[in-house]
Design an enzyme around this catalytic site. Sequence first.
Site, PDB file in Angstrom:
ATOM      1  N   LYS A 256     -16.901  15.922  10.103  1.00 20.45           N
ATOM      2  CA  LYS A 256     -18.302  15.544  11.913  1.00 20.45           C
ATOM      3  C   LYS A 256     -18.583  17.145  11.621  1.00 20.45           C
ATOM      4  O   LYS A 256     -18.127  17.686  12.536  1.00 20.45           O
ATOM      5  CB  LYS A 256     -18.053  14.349  11.946  1.00 20.45           C
TER       6      LYS A 256
ATOM      7  N   TRP B 198     -22.625  14.469   9.104  1.00 20.24           N
ATOM      8  CA  TRP B 198     -21.023  14.156   8.516  1.00 20.24           C
ATOM      9  C   TRP B 198     -22.273  15.058   7.008  1.00 20.24           C
ATOM     10  O   TRP B 198     -22.737  14.650   6.253  1.00 20.24           O
ATOM     11  CB  TRP B 198     -20.756  12.806   7.738  1.00 20.24           C
TER      12      TRP B 198
ATOM     13  N   GLU C 282      -5.399  -3.723  -1.360  1.00 16.19           N
ATOM     14  CA  GLU C 282      -6.074  -5.382  -0.555  1.00 16.19           C
ATOM     15  C   GLU C 282      -7.266  -6.057  -2.532  1.00 16.19           C
ATOM     16  O   GLU C 282      -7.583  -7.024  -1.416  1.00 16.19           O
ATOM     17  CB  GLU C 282      -6.182  -4.496   0.387  1.00 16.19           C
TER      18      GLU C 282
ATOM     19  N   THR D 266       0.998  -0.938  -0.168  1.00 15.22           N
ATOM     20  CA  THR D 266       0.288  -0.387   0.157  1.00 15.22           C
ATOM     21  C   THR D 266       0.433   1.143  -0.527  1.00 15.22           C
ATOM     22  O   THR D 266       2.194   0.984  -0.153  1.00 15.22           O
ATOM     23  CB  THR D 266      -0.834   0.356   1.291  1.00 15.22           C
TER      24      THR D 266
END
Length: 580
Positions: free
Chosen positions: A444, A449, A336, A191
Amino acid sequence: MTATTTPLLGQMMDVPLLVSSLIAHAARHHGNAQIVSRRIEGDVHRYTYRECEVRSKQLAQALIALGVEPGERIGTLAWNGYRHLEAYFGVTGFGAVCHTINPRLFPEQIAWIVNHADDRYILFDITFAALVDALAPQCPQVRGWIALCDESHRPAMRTPVLCYETLLAAQNGEFDWPLLDERSASNLCYTSGTTGNPKGALYTHRSAVLHAYGASLPDAMGLSARDAMLPVVPMFHVNAWGLPHAGPLNGTKLVLPGKDLDGKSLYELMEAEGVTCSAGVPTVWLGLLAYMREAGVKFSTLKRTVIGGSACPPAMLRTYEDDYGVQVIHAWGMTEMSPLGTLAKLNWEQAQRPPEAQRALLEKQGRVIFGVDMKIVGDDGRELPWDGVAFGDLYVRGPWIIDRYFRQESGTPLVDGWFPTGDVATIDPDGFLHITDRSKDVIKSGGEWISSIELENIAVAHPAIAEAACIACAHPRWTERPLIVAVKKPGAQVTREELLAFFEGKVVKWWLPDDAVFVDELPHTATGKLQKLKLREQFRHHVLPSALEVGDKCPLEPLDSDKGAASGATANTKSAATRG
């Protein structure tokens, strides 16, 4: 009826799914299909799948002669080119693991990755000679460094190196690909490592072949033997989204651009080779778009491109389709996940809807392809409805998704058999995924959100803005409020007030950004994604005008999520950005 514990088995051949079978198929059934590479040496190299397989076998023989055993890792530091493609098959074909390394990472990170992977040999393009000289003392377990060149181009280096072409010339290519266990490891990718050390995803032959099939589906990348594919996405990044595997599976002509990924170089290569499809991250396509606008040119053969890695701005999607006749296929995935998860293509019913309704779907990340399942869950862990409104944490599962990270055998990231992606998303009744944020990037405000991605897309739609990021800023009343950090197009003029006014009427009022600042450039990861952690560090003491309005006259404390990661940072908002 009496229950039985012995199932009735089918009577089919047990032929393993192996990466070597892809190049063997291409050589046998598409042997004359071309692989074209712009070489580091400066010229254009051209050969066929048939020749590619022979040289891949020579590489396998050479590595075996060097003492490489099945299961050992062979690293690559290379651009998109024919020698790198040979490593994809020559390394994995006899059972070793091809570990593609991102050369754009910091040298210290690369050394950490090489040592963690326990690479035995490293194949490198000669543009990375200085990098190899810096890495070699830090990587004592590497037995040898192999320059991807012939003797006449061998670079002068402190590090003793082997020459790729010399190693291949010593072998005859008369080699039979062994029948391996399809669940044995084939490829290793790490990654980006934007928060801590990178993590390794260890793929299998089975997962790689299944992923190549999935990528080839008509509602995915839709490759065929009639296509000429130019993968802009680097072969050192998640196996170039599986294109080096999907290309041979279909007999697709491959055009490999090497190190020159600027707009002019890409456009000229696409035109010269009749490229019909491509794939890459949004930053590359922004550069290509800027070149074509300036040069006043259009494509003559390019019909479609897959854009992923980060959200594609809707304004860019519309420009490519409306002005240049190129279908943009929005995609989403992860290292992944090998990496493909979803692609935005319409089914028959959706294609009958009004144009704007179609566009609204195509601007999302799309539907899953067979081999991937997904769901969104709330804070309580319960699955949320697919209504396009409820958004929560995105989970996935499937045969080309990891169940744990490399060398983390004691633990698994899975939750009840599902992989938590770290993305926040909605799924609509059509099954279209819409990534609203990374879980660490979501804003937030007052317990509600706000999607930073949606605000970024609006900012980039402004005619004066080239690129934009939206991050959370601390606020004494609302905890967090959105701050836009934008880069102006060359020569363009826009004030802070004009940019903020541009958002009005496009989102609900409480989503409107509280402030906007302008910078010369935005930080990106080595794979072209916005590096918001650095932006949050840079603007951790930025004071929003709305914060002053509620009586807070001094710089606010950094957000809890950035404490520690930003400790010791010496951000200076005034020197880093301007307000007008």
